[in-house]
Design a protein around this motif. Structure first.
Motif, short mmCIF file in Angstrom:
data_model
loop_
_atom_site.label_atom_id
_atom_site.label_comp_id
_atom_site.label_asym_id
_atom_site.label_seq_id
_atom_site.Cartn_x
_atom_site.Cartn_y
_atom_site.Cartn_z
N MET A 138 26.59 -21.51 -9.19
CA MET A 138 27.97 -21.72 -9.60
C MET A 138 28.07 -22.80 -10.67
O MET A 138 28.81 -22.67 -11.65
CB MET A 138 28.83 -22.11 -8.39
CG MET A 138 29.02 -21.01 -7.35
SD MET A 138 29.88 -19.55 -8.00
CE MET A 138 31.50 -20.24 -8.31
N ARG A 162 27.13 -21.41 -14.01
CA ARG A 162 28.20 -20.60 -14.61
C ARG A 162 29.25 -21.51 -15.26
O ARG A 162 29.80 -21.18 -16.31
CB ARG A 162 28.84 -19.69 -13.57
CG ARG A 162 27.90 -18.61 -13.08
CD ARG A 162 28.60 -17.56 -12.25
NE ARG A 162 27.66 -16.52 -11.83
CZ ARG A 162 28.01 -15.38 -11.27
NH1 ARG A 162 29.29 -15.10 -11.07
NH2 ARG A 162 27.10 -14.48 -10.92
N ALA A 203 22.36 -25.00 -18.65
CA ALA A 203 22.27 -23.74 -17.92
C ALA A 203 20.85 -23.19 -17.98
O ALA A 203 20.35 -22.62 -16.99
CB ALA A 203 23.25 -22.72 -18.48
N TRP A 213 18.73 -24.67 -15.37
CA TRP A 213 18.89 -24.00 -14.08
C TRP A 213 18.01 -22.75 -14.02
O TRP A 213 17.33 -22.50 -13.01
CB TRP A 213 20.37 -23.59 -13.90
CG TRP A 213 20.53 -22.49 -12.91
CD1 TRP A 213 20.58 -22.60 -11.55
CD2 TRP A 213 20.61 -21.08 -13.20
NE1 TRP A 213 20.68 -21.35 -10.98
CE2 TRP A 213 20.71 -20.41 -11.96
CE3 TRP A 213 20.62 -20.34 -14.38
CZ2 TRP A 213 20.81 -19.02 -11.89
CZ3 TRP A 213 20.73 -18.96 -14.29
CH2 TRP A 213 20.83 -18.32 -13.07
N PHE A 245 23.28 -12.43 -7.83
CA PHE A 245 24.12 -13.52 -8.29
C PHE A 245 23.41 -14.28 -9.42
O PHE A 245 24.01 -14.58 -10.46
CB PHE A 245 24.45 -14.47 -7.14
CG PHE A 245 25.53 -15.47 -7.46
CD1 PHE A 245 26.86 -15.14 -7.31
CD2 PHE A 245 25.21 -16.74 -7.93
CE1 PHE A 245 27.87 -16.05 -7.60
CE2 PHE A 245 26.21 -17.65 -8.22
CZ PHE A 245 27.54 -17.32 -8.05
N ASP A 246 22.13 -14.58 -9.21
CA ASP A 246 21.36 -15.27 -10.25
C ASP A 246 21.21 -14.40 -11.49
O ASP A 246 21.29 -14.88 -12.63
CB ASP A 246 19.98 -15.65 -9.72
CG ASP A 246 20.02 -16.87 -8.80
OD1 ASP A 246 21.11 -17.48 -8.67
OD2 ASP A 246 18.99 -17.20 -8.21
N THR A 286 24.30 -14.29 -13.48
CA THR A 286 24.47 -15.58 -14.15
C THR A 286 23.59 -15.64 -15.39
O THR A 286 24.02 -16.09 -16.46
CB THR A 286 24.11 -16.73 -13.18
OG1 THR A 286 24.93 -16.64 -12.01
CG2 THR A 286 24.33 -18.08 -13.85
N ARG A 330 25.04 -13.65 -18.24
CA ARG A 330 26.10 -14.41 -18.92
C ARG A 330 25.49 -15.45 -19.86
O ARG A 330 26.00 -15.69 -20.96
CB ARG A 330 26.99 -15.10 -17.89
CG ARG A 330 27.94 -14.17 -17.13
CD ARG A 330 28.68 -14.98 -16.06
NE ARG A 330 29.80 -14.27 -15.45
CZ ARG A 330 29.72 -13.49 -14.39
NH1 ARG A 330 28.52 -13.29 -13.82
NH2 ARG A 330 30.79 -12.89 -13.90
N GLU A 339 36.32 -15.54 -17.06
CA GLU A 339 35.44 -15.22 -18.19
C GLU A 339 35.93 -15.76 -19.53
O GLU A 339 35.23 -15.68 -20.51
CB GLU A 339 35.25 -13.70 -18.28
CG GLU A 339 34.49 -13.11 -17.11
CD GLU A 339 33.12 -13.74 -16.90
OE1 GLU A 339 32.44 -14.07 -17.89
OE2 GLU A 339 32.74 -13.92 -15.73
#
Length: 230
Positions: free
Chosen positions: A1, A4, A15, A18, A36-37, A40, A43, A124
């Motif tokens: 999270m 993101r 990011a 991460w 989820f990863d 991410t 994105r 977004e």
């Protein structure tokens, strides 16, 4: 999270730290617990393309999203499919492929908005706002235009209190437990996956319930979905 949030802030280097720490790559095979990863990372690759116009990163994002979409369809995971199609629409928008954006955005809106996934679209930022305005102007499909308008109205409305009642947010470990609570795994199976005892899992679950102000697993999943945590 947090990654993101960094992407939304334009702090791409943070990011990427991460991604390196989590060892997430665009070549990873699709898996439910990794989605989820992976979404991410997609994105992040889109954000990086917007920053440096390196086509290779956008190509990697597209290939990764194709795999996640296919896996979500095969597993009949509606929520994952909505998010994956929405992110793929953003990738195609970044590439300038407007004709390919329409099917993914239409599917994401018509499946996601009635199910309550407004937060996915709201988080977004400007690129999604641009897509929603374009969808709103298109006469067909009418449902897509209507749902785009719904999201845009929600974005324009005064921000409502959407945080858990506790002053503290969920920890990384509690978010991990929460994502597993949204699956069909039993409590002992979740504990085994996390390499903790059932009692430790119960403690994490109790903290999650308290922070989300709920009393059951199903209610926790619904509340977390409303908050954009899932």
């Amino acid at each position: 999270m947090r990654a993101r949030v960094r992407i939304a802030q334009g702090r791409l280097a943070d990011a990427w730290d991460w991604a390196y720490e989590r060892r997430v790559t665009a070549a990873d095979p699709p898996a439910f617990l990794a989605e989820f990863d992976q979404l991410t990372l997609a994105r992040l690759l889109i954000g990086q393309y917007r920053a440096d116009r390196d086509q290779s990163g956008l190509d990697q994002a597209g290939a990764l999203l194709d795999r996640v979409v296919d896996a979500a369809q095969a597993g009949d995971r509606a929520g994952s499919l909505v998010e994956a199609r929405m992110v793929r629409a953003l990738a195609r928008h970044a590439a300038g492929d407007t004709s390919a954006v329409i099917p993914d955005l239409t599917a994401a809106l018509t499946e996601g908005v009635p199910a309550g996934y407004l937060r996915l679209f709201l988080d977004e930022g400007p690129p999604m706002t641009e897509l929603l305005r374009a969808a709103e102007r298109r006469p067909e499909p009418a449902a897509s235009a209507e749902y785009a308008s719904c999201v845009l109205r929600a974005a324009a409305a005064p921000a409502a209190a959407a945080a858990p009642s506790s002053d503290e947010g969920l920890s990384d470990r509690e978010l991990e437990v929460l994502r597993l609570l949204a699956t069909e795994l039993t409590g002992p199976e979740i504990a085994g996956h996390l390499f903790v005892s059932v009692n430790t899992l119960r403690t994490h679950t109790k903290h999650i319930f308290t922070k989300l102000d709920v009393n059951t697993r199903q209610a926790a999943v619904r509340r977390a979905t409303e908050l954009g945590l899932l």
